[in-house]
Design an enzyme around this catalytic site. Structure first.
Site, PDB file in Angstrom:
ATOM      1  N   LYS A  50      -0.653  -5.638   8.489  1.00  0.00           N
ATOM      2  CA  LYS A  50      -0.503  -6.758   7.563  1.00  0.00           C
ATOM      3  C   LYS A  50       0.073  -8.008   8.220  1.00  0.00           C
ATOM      4  CE  LYS A  50      -1.785  -6.287   4.031  1.00  0.00           C
ATOM      5  NZ  LYS A  50      -3.052  -6.057   3.273  1.00  0.00           N
ATOM      6  N   SER A 277      -2.224   6.446   5.582  1.00  0.00           N
ATOM      7  CA  SER A 277      -3.549   5.802   5.513  1.00  0.00           C
ATOM      8  C   SER A 277      -4.279   5.896   6.848  1.00  0.00           C
ATOM      9  CB  SER A 277      -3.446   4.347   5.046  1.00  0.00           C
ATOM     10  OG  SER A 277      -2.895   3.506   6.031  1.00  0.00           O
TER      11      SER A 277
HETATM   12  N1  PMP Z   1      -2.850   1.030   5.029  1.00  0.00           N
HETATM   13  C1  PMP Z   1      -1.612   0.530   4.869  1.00  0.00           C
HETATM   14  C2  PMP Z   1      -0.445   1.359   5.316  1.00  0.00           C
HETATM   15  C3  PMP Z   1      -1.438  -0.738   4.284  1.00  0.00           C
HETATM   16  O1  PMP Z   1      -0.200  -1.227   4.096  1.00  0.00           O
HETATM   17  C4  PMP Z   1      -2.584  -1.476   3.865  1.00  0.00           C
HETATM   18  C5  PMP Z   1      -2.415  -2.833   3.239  1.00  0.00           C
HETATM   19  N2  PMP Z   1      -2.008  -2.809   1.898  1.00  0.00           N
HETATM   20  C6  PMP Z   1      -3.855  -0.902   4.044  1.00  0.00           C
HETATM   21  C7  PMP Z   1      -3.939   0.337   4.644  1.00  0.00           C
HETATM   22  C8  PMP Z   1      -5.111  -1.584   3.538  1.00  0.00           C
HETATM   23  O2  PMP Z   1      -5.425  -2.808   4.158  1.00  0.00           O
HETATM   24  P1  PMP Z   1      -6.166  -3.979   3.374  1.00  0.00           P
HETATM   25  O3  PMP Z   1      -5.153  -4.614   2.456  1.00  0.00           O
HETATM   26  O4  PMP Z   1      -6.623  -4.934   4.438  1.00  0.00           O
HETATM   27  O5  PMP Z   1      -7.308  -3.410   2.591  1.00  0.00           O
END
Ligand code: PMP
Length: 343
Positions: A50, A277
């Site tokens: 981020k 994630s």
């Molecule tokens: N994984 C994590 C740990 C995140 O903090 C985020 C962002 N919210 C994402 C995945 C997803 O990324 P994006 O917001 O670009 O879809």
């Protein structure tokens, strides 16, 4: 990474964000040795992907005069975005106010407080994530010297990946003689999947770009908030404005328990300490590779490290369920491909 003019305040910190290594993760599945590629995002300033978005949004806001020194940055976030805006905001001298659902991990809350954020918690009864966004809007409406990044709808979020993450992937793959066949990424704001997808399409128009979501909370598939899940950072209760599902290939669905087990295997078998994630994204990439063929070049991202999950199920034994992919996979080794600067 977009280069901002030297007098743009974000230029002071931009060397700390982006240009991350690409990992080739080698594994054994169905009796075959295969590999998928993943950007190692814990190396950014605050340890998550981020930072790219926060830097890009603030850099452009400065360039356009939408923010001035001393103004308060106000954002609704489930965690990593807040940590990025607070750290970068503090670096540039801004107060930062964060509206956040109250069920996010303890580590996220403490980090935000340590960086000096003004934290406002929003319970499920108060509207949870959607309520946080409304409260951020309401607060900023009363304060002239404030800036709302609006990560879910700000085009500079996905642009950070279109001009940063995407070109980095193309250069790193080119250095080892590859072009990508597919990209998979879990959707929080959708900035990553939309921005990287648009960039990779310029190199290969036939590329497959897949959004990923938790099987236990299929917001993209159903269009609304359906259930609880443990993959923090993705699937935030609604389909963000940035996401254009019609321009993407089919949605990849990953069980949060499967993601936790794969993240644990990445730690204990390969020594890669990653968030939940990341486990989901690597499973998604492995699944898409199984669809496209073992030699296909499939890329994803590792959004953050394991350090913000010490109080979560990531640190506990996770029960195996029928149909999990993680238990069919043997992780073998990884190698890192260094970032290659743009000319
Ligand atoms: N994984 C994590 C740990 C995140 O903090 C985020 C962002 N919210 C994402 C995945 C997803 O990324 P994006 O917001 O670009 O879809």
């Amino acid at each position: 990474m977009h280069h901002f003019s030297p007098d743009n305040p974000v230029s002071r910190i931009s060397a700390l964000i982006g240009n991350t290594p690409l990992l080739e993760i080698q594994y054994r599945y169905a009796g075959e040795d295969r590999s998928v590629y993943a950007k190692y995002e814990p190396l950014n300033l605050t340890g998550s992907i981020k930072d790219r978005m926060a830097l890009h949004i603030l850099g452009n806001a400065y360039a356009k005069g939408l923010i001035e020194p001393g103004w308060e940055i106000v954002e609704a976030t489930s965690g990593n975005t807040g940590i990025s805006f607070v750290a970068i905001g503090r670096a540039l001298g801004h107060p930062v106010r964060i509206f956040m659902p109250d069920w996010m991990s303890e580590e996220r809350k403490r980090l935000l407080l340590e960086f000096g954020a003004n934290l406002e918690f929003v319970s499920r009864e108060q509207g949870g994530f959607v309520g946080s966004i409304q409260k951020a809007e309401d607060y900023a409406a009363t304060k002239a010297e404030s800036f709302l990044p609006r990560q879910f709808s700000n085009r500079y979020n996905s642009l950070a990946h279109e001009v940063g993450t995407g070109p980095e992937i193309l250069r790193q793959l080119a250095a080892i003689g590859h072009i990508p066949d597919a990209f998979v990424a879990g959707v929080g704001t959708g900035g990553t999947v939309m921005g990287v997808g648009r960039c990779l399409k310029t190199r290969r128009s036939q590329i497959h770009v897949h959004p990923l979501e938790p099987a236990n909370s299929p917001v993209l598939t159903t269009g609304h908030n359906v259930g609880k899940h443990r993959i923090q950072g993705i699937s935030d209760e609604f389909i963000p404005d940035l996401v254009e599902l019609e321009s993407l290939d089919h949605i990849v669905s990953i069980d949060d328990g499967d993601a936790i087990i794969l993240a644990q295997q990445l730690a204990c078998q390969l020594g890669l300490g990653l968030g939940i994630s990341s486990g989901a994204n690597v499973l998604g990439a492995i699944g898409i590779q199984a669809e496209l063929g073992p030699g296909s070049v499939v890329v994803t991202v590792l959004p953050d490290s394991n350090k913000k999950y010490l109080s979560t199920d990531l640190m506990h034994e996770e029960p195996v369920k029928a149909g999990y992919l993680s238990t069919e996979i043997e992780l073998l080794r990884y190698r890192s491909i260094q970032s290659i600067p743009s000319l």
